[in-house]
Scaffold this active site. Structure first.
Site, short mmCIF file in Angstrom:
data_model
loop_
_atom_site.label_atom_id
_atom_site.label_comp_id
_atom_site.label_asym_id
_atom_site.label_seq_id
_atom_site.Cartn_x
_atom_site.Cartn_y
_atom_site.Cartn_z
N LYS A 82 0.83 -1.20 0.00
CA LYS A 82 0.00 0.00 0.00
C LYS A 82 0.87 1.27 0.00
CE LYS A 82 -3.82 -2.17 2.51
NZ LYS A 82 -4.63 -2.08 3.75
N GLU B 282 -9.27 -10.29 -7.72
CA GLU B 282 -8.34 -9.18 -7.59
C GLU B 282 -7.21 -9.25 -8.63
OE1 GLU B 282 -9.04 -8.14 -2.90
OE2 GLU B 282 -7.40 -9.52 -3.40
N HIS C 3 -1.83 -5.36 1.49
CA HIS C 3 -3.13 -6.00 1.26
C HIS C 3 -2.86 -7.36 0.63
CE1 HIS C 3 -7.17 -6.86 -0.22
NE2 HIS C 3 -6.55 -7.25 -1.33
N ASN D 149 -1.61 -0.19 7.41
CA ASN D 149 -1.11 -1.53 7.72
C ASN D 149 -0.23 -2.14 6.62
OD1 ASN D 149 -3.03 -2.33 5.86
ND2 ASN D 149 -4.30 -3.41 7.33
N ARG E 287 2.76 -7.04 9.16
CA ARG E 287 2.06 -5.96 9.88
C ARG E 287 2.55 -5.84 11.32
NH1 ARG E 287 -3.54 -7.89 7.22
NH2 ARG E 287 -3.50 -6.59 5.35
N THR F 51 -5.13 -7.79 10.40
CA THR F 51 -5.38 -6.50 9.76
C THR F 51 -4.98 -5.34 10.67
OG1 THR F 51 -7.18 -7.49 8.50
CG2 THR F 51 -7.14 -5.10 8.61
N TYR G 2 -12.49 -2.38 -3.90
CA TYR G 2 -13.13 -2.38 -2.58
C TYR G 2 -14.66 -2.37 -2.67
CZ TYR G 2 -8.57 -1.45 -0.45
OH TYR G 2 -7.26 -1.53 -0.03
N ARG H 209 -1.59 -14.75 3.97
CA ARG H 209 -2.37 -14.13 5.05
C ARG H 209 -1.65 -14.30 6.39
NH1 ARG H 209 -6.20 -10.64 3.83
NH2 ARG H 209 -7.27 -11.15 5.75
N PHE I 289 -16.16 3.32 6.55
CA PHE I 289 -14.73 3.42 6.26
C PHE I 289 -14.41 3.38 4.77
CE2 PHE I 289 -15.74 -1.04 7.06
CZ PHE I 289 -15.20 -1.68 5.95
#
Length: 149
Positions: free
Chosen positions: A9, A126, A115, A112, A102, A91, A49, A85, A57
């Site tokens: 990100k 995605e 993604h 964070n 993270r 998260t 998203y 993951r 949010f």
């Protein structure tokens, strides 16, 4: 082999963490089959998203992901979605296990660093949003025989 989508990100890019994050996945044994830096448009962010439209949010999320460049990638390997993951951590970085991406680099849930797709179905969706089929590079690595039985 399974594929998953990952994105460093804007906060990870700005903090100079691209190489560190990629290195972690490569050292674990995953193969990068697509990689690019881009600036996400609002339209692309809304598509990515889409399941969060209408949630409180959503606007801050879209605003953040479009605020600077990101690095999008596809990795391939055994159980890629679940393993990625696990490597990313929770998260909320304050709840992430120390040593995860993270847990190592994040403090705030809104910053964070990374993604990753949360399921094989999400990964396929995605990947198709950010990469054309011809951008996914198939190749063999000699090291694979030292990674997989």
């Amino acid at each position: 082999m399974e594929r998953t989508y990952l994105m460093v990100k804007p906060d990870g890019v700005q903090r100079g963490l691209i190489g560190e994050i990629i290195t972690r996945f490569e050292k674990r044994g995953f193969k990068i089959i697509a990689l690019k830096m881009l600036r996400i448009s609002r339209e692309l962010a809304e598509k990515h998203y889409g399941e969060h439209v209408g949630k409180p949010f959503f606007e801050p999320l879209v605003g953040f992901i479009t605020s600077g460049p990101v690095v999008a990638m596809v990795i391939e390997g055994k159980n890629a979605v679940a393993a990625a993951r696990e490597m990313m951590g929770a998260t909320d970085p304050l709840k992430a296990t120390p040593g995860t991406i993270r847990g190592s680099f994040g403090i705030d849930i809104g910053r964070n660093v990374i993604h990753g797709s949360d399921s094989p179905d999400s990964a396929r969706r995605e990947i198709s949003i950010f990469f054309r089929e011809e951008e996914l590079i198939e190749y063999n690595r000699d090291t694979d025989r030292w990674i997989y039985e």
